[in-house]
Design a protein around this motif. Structure first.
Motif, PDB file in Angstrom:
ATOM      1  N   GLY A 150      10.549  -0.250   5.049  1.00  0.00           N
ATOM      2  CA  GLY A 150       9.597  -1.334   5.114  1.00  0.00           C
ATOM      3  C   GLY A 150       8.148  -0.976   4.898  1.00  0.00           C
ATOM      4  N   LEU A 151       7.417  -1.943   4.335  1.00  0.00           N
ATOM      5  CA  LEU A 151       5.955  -1.967   4.279  1.00  0.00           C
ATOM      6  C   LEU A 151       5.533  -3.065   5.239  1.00  0.00           C
ATOM      7  N   GLU A 152       4.950  -2.688   6.367  1.00  0.00           N
ATOM      8  CA  GLU A 152       4.741  -3.635   7.462  1.00  0.00           C
ATOM      9  C   GLU A 152       3.255  -3.885   7.713  1.00  0.00           C
ATOM     10  N   ASP A 153       2.911  -5.169   7.912  1.00  0.00           N
ATOM     11  CA  ASP A 153       1.635  -5.584   8.496  1.00  0.00           C
ATOM     12  C   ASP A 153       0.420  -5.071   7.725  1.00  0.00           C
ATOM     13  N   LEU A 154       0.303  -5.522   6.494  1.00  0.00           N
ATOM     14  CA  LEU A 154      -0.855  -5.176   5.674  1.00  0.00           C
ATOM     15  C   LEU A 154      -2.103  -5.834   6.234  1.00  0.00           C
ATOM     16  N   ARG A 155      -3.106  -5.019   6.547  1.00  0.00           N
ATOM     17  CA  ARG A 155      -4.410  -5.494   6.999  1.00  0.00           C
ATOM     18  C   ARG A 155      -5.383  -5.313   5.836  1.00  0.00           C
ATOM     19  N   LEU A 156      -5.613  -6.396   5.121  1.00  0.00           N
ATOM     20  CA  LEU A 156      -6.330  -6.354   3.856  1.00  0.00           C
ATOM     21  C   LEU A 156      -7.799  -6.722   4.061  1.00  0.00           C
ATOM     22  N   THR A 157      -8.685  -6.003   3.369  1.00  0.00           N
ATOM     23  CA  THR A 157     -10.097  -6.330   3.423  1.00  0.00           C
ATOM     24  C   THR A 157     -10.734  -6.156   2.056  1.00  0.00           C
ATOM     25  N   THR A 158     -11.818  -6.893   1.826  1.00  0.00           N
ATOM     26  CA  THR A 158     -12.627  -6.714   0.620  1.00  0.00           C
ATOM     27  C   THR A 158     -13.644  -5.627   0.925  1.00  0.00           C
ATOM     28  N   PHE A 159     -13.440  -4.447   0.352  1.00  0.00           N
ATOM     29  CA  PHE A 159     -14.300  -3.303   0.678  1.00  0.00           C
ATOM     30  C   PHE A 159     -15.389  -3.164  -0.377  1.00  0.00           C
ATOM     31  N   VAL A 160     -16.638  -3.124   0.083  1.00  0.00           N
ATOM     32  CA  VAL A 160     -17.786  -2.949  -0.804  1.00  0.00           C
ATOM     33  C   VAL A 160     -18.257  -1.505  -0.693  1.00  0.00           C
ATOM     34  N   HIS A 161     -18.115  -0.758  -1.787  1.00  0.00           N
ATOM     35  CA  HIS A 161     -18.537   0.639  -1.801  1.00  0.00           C
ATOM     36  C   HIS A 161     -20.061   0.733  -1.851  1.00  0.00           C
ATOM     37  N   GLU A 162     -20.565   1.922  -1.571  1.00  0.00           N
ATOM     38  CA  GLU A 162     -22.014   2.099  -1.505  1.00  0.00           C
ATOM     39  C   GLU A 162     -22.690   1.905  -2.864  1.00  0.00           C
ATOM     40  N   ASP A 163     -21.914   2.026  -3.948  1.00  0.00           N
ATOM     41  CA  ASP A 163     -22.499   1.766  -5.265  1.00  0.00           C
ATOM     42  C   ASP A 163     -22.448   0.280  -5.631  1.00  0.00           C
ATOM     43  N   GLY A 164     -21.979  -0.560  -4.701  1.00  0.00           N
ATOM     44  CA  GLY A 164     -21.930  -1.998  -4.919  1.00  0.00           C
ATOM     45  C   GLY A 164     -20.632  -2.503  -5.509  1.00  0.00           C
ATOM     46  N   SER A 165     -19.741  -1.607  -5.912  1.00  0.00           N
ATOM     47  CA  SER A 165     -18.470  -2.033  -6.489  1.00  0.00           C
ATOM     48  C   SER A 165     -17.528  -2.525  -5.389  1.00  0.00           C
ATOM     49  N   THR A 166     -16.616  -3.396  -5.791  1.00  0.00           N
ATOM     50  CA  THR A 166     -15.695  -4.016  -4.842  1.00  0.00           C
ATOM     51  C   THR A 166     -14.270  -3.552  -5.101  1.00  0.00           C
ATOM     52  N   GLU A 167     -13.573  -3.285  -4.023  1.00  0.00           N
ATOM     53  CA  GLU A 167     -12.164  -2.905  -4.079  1.00  0.00           C
ATOM     54  C   GLU A 167     -11.452  -3.572  -2.916  1.00  0.00           C
ATOM     55  N   TRP A 168     -10.255  -4.053  -3.157  1.00  0.00           N
ATOM     56  CA  TRP A 168      -9.467  -4.631  -2.067  1.00  0.00           C
ATOM     57  C   TRP A 168      -8.578  -3.530  -1.508  1.00  0.00           C
ATOM     58  N   GLY A 194      -6.145  -2.244   1.845  1.00  0.00           N
ATOM     59  CA  GLY A 194      -5.414  -2.622   3.046  1.00  0.00           C
ATOM     60  C   GLY A 194      -4.695  -1.436   3.649  1.00  0.00           C
ATOM     61  N   THR A 195      -4.587  -1.436   4.950  1.00  0.00           N
ATOM     62  CA  THR A 195      -3.749  -0.457   5.637  1.00  0.00           C
ATOM     63  C   THR A 195      -2.441  -1.135   6.017  1.00  0.00           C
ATOM     64  N   TYR A 196      -1.355  -0.393   5.949  1.00  0.00           N
ATOM     65  CA  TYR A 196      -0.062  -0.920   6.353  1.00  0.00           C
ATOM     66  C   TYR A 196       0.756   0.205   6.969  1.00  0.00           C
ATOM     67  N   THR A 197       1.818  -0.170   7.648  1.00  0.00           N
ATOM     68  CA  THR A 197       2.714   0.803   8.251  1.00  0.00           C
ATOM     69  C   THR A 197       3.892   1.039   7.316  1.00  0.00           C
ATOM     70  N   ALA A 198       4.078   2.281   6.922  1.00  0.00           N
ATOM     71  CA  ALA A 198       5.263   2.673   6.161  1.00  0.00           C
ATOM     72  C   ALA A 198       6.318   3.149   7.151  1.00  0.00           C
ATOM     73  N   TYR A 199       7.512   2.576   7.055  1.00  0.00           N
ATOM     74  CA  TYR A 199       8.595   2.900   7.987  1.00  0.00           C
ATOM     75  C   TYR A 199       9.778   3.454   7.198  1.00  0.00           C
ATOM     76  N   SER A 200      10.156   4.672   7.508  1.00  0.00           N
ATOM     77  CA  SER A 200      11.232   5.337   6.773  1.00  0.00           C
ATOM     78  C   SER A 200      12.614   5.012   7.322  1.00  0.00           C
ATOM     79  N   GLY A 201      12.654   4.395   8.491  1.00  0.00           N
ATOM     80  CA  GLY A 201      13.907   4.194   9.205  1.00  0.00           C
ATOM     81  C   GLY A 201      13.980   5.054  10.450  1.00  0.00           C
ATOM     82  N   SER A 202      13.170   6.122  10.467  1.00  0.00           N
ATOM     83  CA  SER A 202      13.121   6.995  11.645  1.00  0.00           C
ATOM     84  C   SER A 202      11.705   7.376  12.034  1.00  0.00           C
TER      85      SER A 202
END
Length: 425
Positions: free
Chosen positions: A213-231, A233-241
């Protein structure tokens, strides 16, 4: 008076939403996968052309109306299988190629069990809207057979009058396609099908660390110091164990980088990235001990360790544990951090904390009472009494909140930012 104004819209699980996924014989009998795959290929190649054409026609009659570009998917899957087995396609007829591809695919209902734990960001395309409206992208945790979690998306428009218009679900859904990887840093690149929209796209696990599973993506619009924008997100990767936190990064929501992180802090769930660097450093909120919230700092987006304790459970509704509810939201008063608390009977509720804008380790205020808990008509589901979100959005002077209900479906609400701040002490 309730702070959050609930909307009538819901996003519910839908077993009819299906995608084509690779069928892996190795899941059935580890160690025999190659020989079984080769035998299956030999069986199809051994058919006479009339039988193969009839078999393909039956498959297309059964499934073509349920999937976008199904023949292209079968042809791509055939090429993958022959590359994996080291076989030469030679003079194999097109019907047999497509039929072999079909044998190595299966239909998967990616949201049959649940849609939950949404986050929200502004859409890259804001054209054609009035100045008070905003086009949005919702990320959703979709859960299907085997409790496998994937990332799905939904687009919509939030209006100035606290209205929400969701884009209708397209008739087809498609899996993002593996384009590159893994590389030396274990990054993989997946791409949206060139003929599909974002609302049709589902991102499935593609590495062993993500297998369950790819669980619970916490997505944000990130503005870098040079002014460029990137989306990002952090998520939990679950291997089964085992679990670990990873990053999803995109510049256009067409091409996505899935990237592991390093360091002791990433072996936990629920990390949330600030939408910009603070005092020259990247910042995250995480729960490193399963109970309390910590502020993490790093000079590298992919390396996280240590952390400073900033929040402990203080009120009865959060005595069991607290956690973040997505990336902090910048306001004139400070960083607004939505939180969840767990109280008696494992009931979840949402609250908020205000962090200093220049020094986020400093807590300025927090809500003593929940801002949102499951109403009577929202309590039932896969996990009762849970409200949960992975991110809200500031729209003018309101907070737009998509939130999961009972680990089953998604609801929506609005609150005035000033009312939230006023409740803090």
């Amino acid at each position: 008076m309730p702070i959050f104004r609930r909307l009538p819209q819901r996003l519910n699980p839908d077993p009819s939403r299906v995608v084509i996924r690779p069928f892996q014989l190795s899941w059935q009998a580890e160690g025999l996968a190659v020989s079984r795959a080769e035998r299956l290929v030999e069986d199809v190649l051994g058919m006479d052309e009339t039988t193969a054409e009839a078999g393909l026609a039956a498959v297309l009659n059964d499934f073509k109306c349920r999937h976008w570009q199904i023949e292209r998917v079968f042809r791509s899957r055939f090429a993958q299988i022959f590359a994996e087995l080291g076989l030469d396609a030679g003079s194999i007829s097109d019907p047999k190629k497509l039929l072999i591809g079909a044998y190595f695919c299966h239909e998967y209902s990616f949201a049959a069990a649940a849609l939950m734990n949404p986050s929200v960001v502004p859409h890259p395309d804001q054209s054609g809207l009035d100045s008070q409206s905003i086009r949005i992208i919702l990320s959703l945790r979709a859960v299907g057979e085997g409790h496998i979690s994937s990332i799905a998306f939904c687009e919509g428009i939030v209006g100035a009058d606290s209205s929400l218009e969701l884009v209708g679900r397209p008739p087809f859904a498609t899996s993002a396609i593996l384009a590159e990887g893994p590389d030396n840093f274990a990054r993989v690149i997946v791409e949206r099908d060139r003929d599909s929209t974002l609302s049709e796209t589902v991102i499935f696990p593609v590495t062993p660390a993500q297998a369950n599973g790819l669980e619970d993506l916490r997505l944000t619009t990130f503005v870098h110091e040079d002014g460029s924008t990137e989306w990002i997100g952090t998520y939990t990767a679950y291997s089964g164990s085992a679990i670990r936190s990873e990053l999803m990064r995109t510049r256009d929501f067409k091409r996505f980088c899935l990237q592991p992180m390093q360091g002791s802090a990433v072996l936990n769930k629920g990390m949330a990235l600030f939408p910009r660097m603070v005092d020259g450093r990247y910042r995250m909120i995480g729960r490193q001990d399963g109970k309390n919230l910590f502020l993490l700092e790093s000079d590298d987006l992919t390396v996280w360790a240590g952390g400073v304790l900033i929040l402990e459970p203080k009120f009865p509704w959060e005595f069991i544990q607290i956690g973040n509810c997505g990336p902090p939201i910048e306001t004139d008063d400070g960083w607004l951090l939505l939180t969840h608390g767990v109280g008696p009977m494992r009931k979840y509720a949402l609250g908020a904390t205000l962090l200093d804008k220049d020094n986020p380790a400093k807590v300025l205020a927090r809500t003593a009472e929940p801002l949102l808990a499951a109403a009577d008509h929202e309590r039932e589901g896969y996990v009762p009494n849970v409200v949960y979100t992975c991110g809200a959005l500031r729209v003018n002077n309101t907070i737009f909140l998509p939130y999961g209900l009972a680990d089953s479906s998604v609801a929506f609400a609005f609150a005035d930012l000033d009312d939230i701040i006023a409740l803090m002490s």
